[in-house]
Design an enzyme around this catalytic site. Structure first.
Site, PDB file in Angstrom:
ATOM      1  N   VAL A 129     -39.744 -31.126  -0.947  1.00  6.19           N
ATOM      2  CA  VAL A 129     -40.877 -32.049  -1.062  1.00  6.19           C
ATOM      3  C   VAL A 129     -42.167 -31.243  -1.275  1.00  6.19           C
ATOM      4  O   VAL A 129     -42.553 -30.427  -0.446  1.00  6.19           O
ATOM      5  CB  VAL A 129     -41.009 -32.937   0.190  1.00  6.19           C
ATOM      6  N   LYS A 130     -42.797 -31.494  -2.396  1.00  4.32           N
ATOM      7  CA  LYS A 130     -43.997 -30.748  -2.783  1.00  4.32           C
ATOM      8  C   LYS A 130     -45.235 -31.531  -2.355  1.00  4.32           C
ATOM      9  O   LYS A 130     -45.423 -32.693  -2.752  1.00  4.32           O
ATOM     10  CB  LYS A 130     -43.989 -30.528  -4.293  1.00  4.32           C
TER      11      LYS A 130
END
Length: 218
Positions: free
Chosen positions: A86-87
């Site tokens: 998850v960025k």
């Protein structure tokens, strides 16, 4: 040093994977738009398609800028595939979300990092990766490689496990210099990776070998 490719283009990802040196992929909304991938369902499907090509981590960026929105989007992304990272943006809510996900064992990549202080906060929040944008710093007459050096020193001082992911890599010398400094990962376009193959003496040497072989085997 891990090699990630920074793209949403499936053909380029396949080419990098076939080279045998690809460790993962990073993407962002701009790269998705560049490939004409629009609409939530199409974007989510595209992430799955990328995961089916590569063996390593695939960074998928949230669009939300508030904590609750990041959590909702991040959990949905993480459920797509175990390879998904998850960025999150380097903001107050982004750091809070990073801590939330790290406590749950979900991998994170804190992006848009431009200072050692930001990288320190990301590591404290348990980020899996931190992404300093060295090319964009170079664009404003600031030494992007020096930032990698500063982060490496800080992380080594305190044995942080967060990996330094050198982002916004523009050329082969960025890759080589990041490797010298000790960046854990680089991410850049396919051209920067393929550029490492090139040297005029290699071409000349091969040309001579083939010419000599041809003379003796007519």
């Amino acid at each position: 040093m891990k090699f990630f490719i920074d793209t949403a283009n499936l053909d380029q990802i396949k080419e990098a994977q076939a080279l045998g040196v690809l460790d993962g992929v990073t993407t962002n909304p701009s790269l998705m738009a560049k490939e004409g991938i629009t609409g939530k369902n199409n974007i989510l499907k595209h992430y799955v398609d990328i995961c089916e090509i590569v063996d390593g981590d695939v960074s998928a960026e949230v669009i939300a800028t508030d904590f609750e929105g990041m959590i909702k989007e991040g959990e949905e992304l993480a459920e797509l595939n175990e390879q998904i990272v998850v960025k999150l943006p380097m903001t107050k809510d982004g750091i809070k979300a990073c801590k939330y996900f790290s406590d749950k064992g979900i991998k994170t990549n804190v992006t848009l990092v431009f200072s050692a202080g930001q990288a320190l906060l990301a590591a404290k929040a348990g980020a899996t990766y931190v992404s300093p944008f060295i090319g964009r710093l170079d664009d404003v007459s600031t030494d992007g490689l020096n930032l990698i050096d500063e982060i490496r020193l800080i992380y080594d001082n305190y044995a942080f496990e967060t990996q330094i992911l050198a982002a916004s890599v523009r050329n082969t010398m960025h890759i080589v210099n990041c490797a010298k400094i000790g960046a854990d990962v680089m991410t850049g376009p396919l051209s920067s990776i393929l550029g490492l193959l090139k040297h005029p003496l290699t071409d000349l040497g091969l040309e001579q070998f083939l010419a000599d072989y041809a003379k003796g085997n007519k």
